[in-house]
Design a protein around this motif. Structure first.
Motif, short mmCIF file in Angstrom:
data_model
loop_
_atom_site.label_atom_id
_atom_site.label_comp_id
_atom_site.label_asym_id
_atom_site.label_seq_id
_atom_site.Cartn_x
_atom_site.Cartn_y
_atom_site.Cartn_z
N LYS A 191 0.81 -1.21 0.00
CA LYS A 191 0.00 0.00 0.00
C LYS A 191 0.86 1.27 0.00
N ILE A 192 0.98 1.85 -1.17
CA ILE A 192 1.72 3.10 -1.33
C ILE A 192 0.90 4.24 -0.74
N GLU A 234 11.88 7.77 -15.35
CA GLU A 234 11.34 8.34 -14.12
C GLU A 234 12.16 7.87 -12.92
N ALA A 235 12.58 8.82 -12.10
CA ALA A 235 13.17 8.51 -10.81
C ALA A 235 12.05 8.60 -9.78
N VAL A 236 11.77 7.48 -9.11
CA VAL A 236 10.58 7.37 -8.28
C VAL A 236 10.96 7.01 -6.85
N HIS A 237 10.44 7.76 -5.90
CA HIS A 237 10.62 7.48 -4.47
C HIS A 237 9.25 7.22 -3.86
N LEU A 238 9.12 6.08 -3.20
CA LEU A 238 7.83 5.64 -2.68
C LEU A 238 7.86 5.46 -1.17
N GLU A 239 6.75 5.80 -0.55
CA GLU A 239 6.54 5.48 0.86
C GLU A 239 5.34 4.54 0.96
N PHE A 240 5.47 3.52 1.83
CA PHE A 240 4.44 2.49 1.96
C PHE A 240 3.85 2.49 3.37
N GLU A 278 10.36 5.95 6.59
CA GLU A 278 9.98 4.61 7.02
C GLU A 278 9.26 3.90 5.87
N ASN A 279 9.62 2.65 5.64
CA ASN A 279 9.02 1.86 4.57
C ASN A 279 9.14 2.55 3.20
#
Length: 341
Positions: free
Chosen positions: A147-148, A244-250, A304-305
């Motif tokens: 879950k983003i 695309e440079a992508v940074h995700l938080e979950f 975090e995550n």
């Protein structure tokens, strides 16, 4: 079962690619019609090894046409998509005009194929923005797992995303610089050759460009309205392929290794991620390919995550023409065959 297919905007870069992909993927056509403005009437476009004469859109009767693939800009889609739908064709539109209409499904077949059922409301299905399409293909399997909650994206978008004029401008400016001629700028706001431009589409009141807004709004409509996304969209001197440079938080923990395993079996995704020189994908290598490629998968230790990754795809294919044809394939398999039965 076979289908009569019309391609609107058949002389443009995406329209020509639609014809190529319809042939490559052996879409079951009974007839293909190439449509464009009056100034293109009589020109030849290719469907496999066949030459097709371009016809005028404003003289065409869509009755008897099963599927109409539109790639002729928002103004054309605004006027002609409802007309085509009213005459019985199902429209798959590549412009931005219908994407946020609540009665028009916005579809990436690997991500939200069930949304196709909504086509009956207006007879129109929207194709997402090129940068959005490749993004959500990679994000969907990760979102299902952990879950983003937030995404930060920087795009590096090729000039073909701006059409024939963008490609021509990069070619012309490159030649002008190499022979020391004055650089002529027409399509882009600044010189594109040997440069990057952090500006795609018009500026909005909040300081974001419309291209950046599209990524946010479309990702929410396709994937999850709760995802927070911010983007910076940049035009780069590359002919084909958006990166695309992508940074995700979950919401939930997910490791880089787990993400790599999930993506390696995801539909439409190919992982190329070796932690060594040349162990990643670039737009030059993805040109002409159907897949969305993911590299540089790693944990983002600032949140975090968190995960970071590099996503690349051929914008004329998955970002436009391929996705439109895949929508047509899913439509035929899920809905049109049932109607015929």
């Amino acid at each position: 079962m076979t289908y009569k297919v019309a391609v609107v905007g058949a002389t443009g870069v995406v329209g020509r690619e639609m014809l190529n992909i319809l042939h490559e993927r052996k879409f079951p056509v009974s007839e293909v019609v190439a449509l464009a403005s009056r100034r293109s009437v009589g020109r030849d476009v290719m469907f496999g090894d066949k030459h097709i004469k371009v016809k005028a859109l404003d003289e065409y009767d869509f009755r008897g046409t099963d599927i109409a693939l539109f790639s002729a800009g928002g103004a054309t889609s605004k006027e002609w998509a409802p007309r085509a739908a009213a005459q019985g064709a199902i429209v798959i539109d590549n412009s931005s005009f219908w994407r946020m209409d609540p009665d028009v499904p916005l579809v990436v077949p690997e991500v939200n194929p069930d949304a196709l059922a909504g086509y009956t409301k207006k007879g129109i299905i929207a194709n997402p923005n090129c940068s959005t399409a490749q993004l959500v293909v990679a994000l969907k399997p990760l979102h299902d797992r952990a879950k983003i909650t937030r995404a930060v994206v920087a795009t590096y978008q090729s000039v073909s995303g701006a059409g024939n004029e963008g490609v021509t401008e990069l070619e012309r400016q490159t030649k002008q610089i190499l022979v020391n001629d004055p650089v002529v700028r027409e399509k882009f706001t600044k010189q594109i050759a040997f440069n990057v431009i952090p500006h795609i589409d018009v500026f909005m009141d909040d300081g974001y460009t419309k291209e950046e807004w599209k990524m946010t709004a479309e990702t929410r409509k396709i994937l999850d309205p709760k995802i927070k996304l911010t983007a910076t969209c940049v035009r780069v001197p590359v002919f084909i392929g958006h990166s695309e440079a992508v940074h995700l938080e979950f919401e939930n923990p997910i490791s880089a290794e787990e993400a790599r395993e999930i993506l390696s079996t995801a539909p439409g995704v190919q992982v190329l991620d070796r932690r060594e020189d040349a162990g990643y994908i670039t737009p030059l290598e993805c040109a002409g390919d159907y897949n969305t490629f993911v590299s540089r998968i790693r944990e983002d230790f600032t949140v975090e995550n968190g995960l970071a990754m590099w996503i690349v795809s051929d914008n004329l294919r998955k970002g436009a023409a391929l996705n439109a044809v895949q929508i047509a394939e899913a439509l035929a398999a899920r809905h049109l065959k049932k109607q015929a039965a």
